[in-house]
Every structure is written in C-alpha cells, then in structure tokens.
Design an enzyme around this catalytic site. Structure first.
Site, PDB file in Angstrom:
ATOM      1  N   SER A  99      38.647  28.070  38.823  1.00 52.94           N
ATOM      2  CA  SER A  99      38.516  29.088  38.060  1.00 52.94           C
ATOM      3  C   SER A  99      39.956  29.483  37.650  1.00 52.94           C
ATOM      4  CB  SER A  99      37.392  30.358  38.451  1.00 52.94           C
ATOM      5  OG  SER A  99      36.332  29.978  38.426  1.00 52.94           O
ATOM      6  N   LYS A 102      40.695  29.659  33.985  1.00 52.71           N
ATOM      7  CA  LYS A 102      40.444  30.521  32.925  1.00 52.71           C
ATOM      8  C   LYS A 102      41.718  31.359  32.566  1.00 52.71           C
ATOM      9  CE  LYS A 102      35.548  30.968  34.430  1.00 52.71           C
ATOM     10  NZ  LYS A 102      35.033  30.748  35.892  1.00 52.71           N
ATOM     11  N   SER A 158      34.777  36.146  36.827  1.00 42.68           N
ATOM     12  CA  SER A 158      34.923  34.689  36.335  1.00 42.68           C
ATOM     13  C   SER A 158      33.460  34.183  35.975  1.00 42.68           C
ATOM     14  CB  SER A 158      35.255  34.147  37.859  1.00 42.68           C
ATOM     15  OG  SER A 158      35.918  32.904  37.744  1.00 42.68           O
TER      16      SER A 158
END
Length: 425
Positions: A99, A102, A158
C-alpha cells in the site's frame, strides 16, 4: 485480484454503525492519552468485526551515533528538505511495496482534482462484502463522496475501494490511471519503479527505497497531502447517515515524538513496509523500511532516532560567501557561493571543501556567471554542492616599465592573448 478488491462491504450499514461507535470511543481515549493508538475494528468472515490492536511499544535500541542494524530487506534514511542520504541498505533493490503504492495514487489525485470534487462510486469500485485483511471504506454503488474524504480514507485507513473510485474519477478507468502513475514515475525520474494498480494489492508492481524517498518528498510539497498523512482520525459521511471514522494505521503518530506521516503497507510478498517522516527542531527526516518480517515501525523509529542523534544541521556555505579565486584563461577570477548550503553533518565532524573550475570559460566572464562548483565532503561522503559565481574580474595588467616601444609591444601581445582566449578558451 479485482475479485478480492470488490468483496469488501455488503451489510455495510451494520458494519459502519459498529465502526463508528468503536472509533468514536477510541477517539476519546486517544485524545485523553497519546501513548498508543486505540484498537481499530477489522472485518471478519460472517460480517462480524473484531478490534485489531496496534503496536503499543516501539522496540528500539538506546540512541547512538553508531549506524543501527535493521532487519528489513531494504531501508533508507534521508533529509526531507534536501534529499541528503544519511544511511541506506539495499536502497536500489526493486521490491513489491504493497500500500505504499497509495502515495503515488494520492499525489496524482491531488495534482488532477479539486478536493471539493464529488466522486460517484461505480459498481466496479464499490466494496460489497467484507474481506479479512483487506481494508475498505465500504463504498456502495452510486454513493457520492468528495475527493477530500476519499483521500483521507486512502491515506489513513488505506482503503482499497477508495483507491479504485479515485482512479476511475481521475482517468476514467483503473487501467488508464495506472498508465498515468507510470508516466508520472518517469517524469519524477523513478527509474526503478513500476505500478500495476492504484492500491498495491497486486504485488506485481515494485519500487525501491531510493525511489520512494523521491516520491515522498514530492508528495509532501503539497499542503493537502502533508496535512492528511499527519491526521490520526477523520470522520467521513455515509449513506446510512452514520458517519464513518477512519483511523490512521501509522502508529508512529502516537508512539514517536515528532512523527508527521506518511504511509504503511503490507502484503505477504512485500512484508511489512512503512514510509515514516518525523520533524524535530526544524529538521525533517524520512525513513523507508521495506520487507520487514514482523513490524516496520520499530525499524523506522530506530532509523529516525539515529538521524536526530548522530547528525546536526549546519550552514556550511553562506549565500554570496567569498570563496577565493579560480583560474580562467590564466587569470585569477574572484568567486563567491551562488547559493547557501545547509546540510546534516555527523556530530563532531569537520567537513572539507573542494573547488572545481569549469573548463572552457571565456575571459572575461560576466559578473554572476557560473564558473565552477564547490562541494563539501566528510568521511568520503559528499554533503552537497553549490555553484561558484564570478564576484569580480581582474582589470588589465599594469603598464610595464621600459621604453615606449616595449610597452606597446607588450600591450599588443596581451590583447592578442585575450582575443585568442575568448575565441578558443
């Protein structure tokens, strides 16, 4: 992968009520005692949720000026302001980053949208069923949410459904957005990065600790990004009328003094990952930890503490500081620093200066023209560079003593030398 992403929130109303009640009580606890982040509710099979405790104590060695040992597969510590690298291990090794992807998603969205824009969630982006271990906001088809709220869900909790909804809003499709992610990576010079999704669940994308430093420093220049990643909690409206409270998964915001971001990540292939930023006494450091086998927060805190303990910020060169002379066409030209240099220096170290003149500069150079470079070094590492610019140009040589015909001949010779120097350097 898309099947996994889409199975994230049927029965969302009941789940949201539970999340909101639990998170509101957790928020009160956090506000009364900033010692550890409160547990966060996590979806379980069957529609239930259970509180997942965060790390409550960092495992870090005593502060030291000796470089620490880090268990992670790759790590890097750098100065946010200048990008100066203080410590690195396997910093150019390509790895899945989960993640942390992101960060790029958030950067592109902030560049391309107004935070007040409204996103209409598509059926593809919605998360209709809870999935253990997969974070979603519980978006419903047709739900309308602001870009700002989706960015908070993306970077704090997230949320993978938020990543897809934002990608579709910006580029029309996830695939087109991924193309834009990779185009932006090329523009930023991220030579060892490739993105395959806006959320990082795919594990076929990759980056390096060094590239993530560049990406993070770029993202932090946006005030909205910087404000979001340092936020602990955010309330986001829902269709049920019960607000959703998202909680930042970066426990350093509670456990490490001065922490101000940025992002966590985990998949089985990537291991535990974090990009962590902290600020003390005007110095901001960023630590990247990739591929930690257990938890990455202690590694990040260890790196940050080493940076704050073992280095001190100094102005090594002042703006316009006189720096002697450099030879140009056989003449000594006075130079000065074209800009100041501030760097982090190992405690107690005495940096050394090196001056290098540029080749091929014609005489006489213009005042302010760049004619060389000053670099500052310590322990074999370059701390930084500044341009050398012309401060003053020597006048013509004084007339020689002797007969007029000898002085005239000498002047002609000097004039010819100057012309040849200007033509051929």
């Amino acid at each position: 992968m898309r099947e996994l992403r889409r199975r994230g929130g049927r029965g969302a109303v009941a789940l949201l009520v539970f999340l909101s009640a639990a998170s509101i009580s957790a928020l009160a606890v956090a506000q009364s005692a900033e010692t550890a982040p409160p547990p966060t509710p996590v979806p379980r099979p069957g529609g239930q949720v259970s509180p997942s405790p965060f790390l409550s104590v960092l495992r870090t060695p005593p502060p030291s000026t000796e470089p620490p040992e880090i268990r992670a597969a790759a790590s890097l510590l750098a100065d946010v302001g200048t990008g100066q690298v203080l410590l690195e291990v396997e910093a150019e090794t390509r790895r899945p980053i989960a993640s942390l992807t992101k960060i790029m998603t958030g950067l592109l969205v902030i560049n391309a949208t107004d935070p007040r824009d409204v996103v209409t969630v598509s059926t593809e982006a919605a998360a209709p069923l809870p999935v253990p271990g997969v974070s979603n906001l519980g978006l419903q088809p047709g739900e309308q949410v602001s870009v700002r709220d989706l960015l908070y869900a993306l970077l704090l909790q997230s949320a993978n459904d938020a990543a897809e909804a934002l990608a579709e809003h910006v580029a029309g499709s996830v695939e087109a957005f991924v193309s834009e992610m990779n185009a932006e990576a090329r523009r930023l010079g991220l030579e060892d990065s490739y993105f395959a999704s806006p959320n990082g669940l795919d594990d076929s994308g990759y980056s390096t600790a060094r590239d993530l430093i560049t990406l993070t420093r770029t993202a932090l220049k946006h005030p909205l990004f910087a404000r979001i990643v340092r936020t602990q909690f955010r309330e986001i409206p829902s269709q049920s009328g019960v607000p959703r409270i998202v909680q930042n998964r970066n426990v350093l915001l509670w456990l490490y003094p001065g922490a101000i971001g940025v992002k966590t990540g985990f998949t089985s292939a990537a291991g535990f990952c974090v990009v962590a930023v902290a600020e003390r006494d005007g110095v901001a450091l960023v630590a990247v930890v990739l591929g930690e086998p257990s938890e990455a927060f202690s590694d990040a805190a260890t790196l940050l503490e080493y940076g704050f303990t073992a280095f001190e910020q100094r102005e090594l060169v002042g703006q316009g500081e006189p720096l002697g002379t450099v030879p140009i066409a056989g003449r000594a030209v006075r130079v000065a620093a074209g800009r100041p240099m501030v760097a982090l220096v190992p405690a107690g170290a005495e940096p050394r200066r090196r001056i290098a003149a540029m080749q091929g500069v014609a005489f006489p150079p213009a005042i302010g023209e760049k004619v060389g470079v000053l670099s500052v070094w310590t322990d074999g590492k370059r701390l930084g560079r500044v341009p050398l610019v012309v401060k003053s140009v020597p006048g013509p040589p004084a007339p020689e003593a002797g007969p007029w015909w000898r002085r005239t001949g000498s002047a002609v010779v000097h004039a010819v030398e100057s012309v040849l120097g200007a033509l051929f350097g």
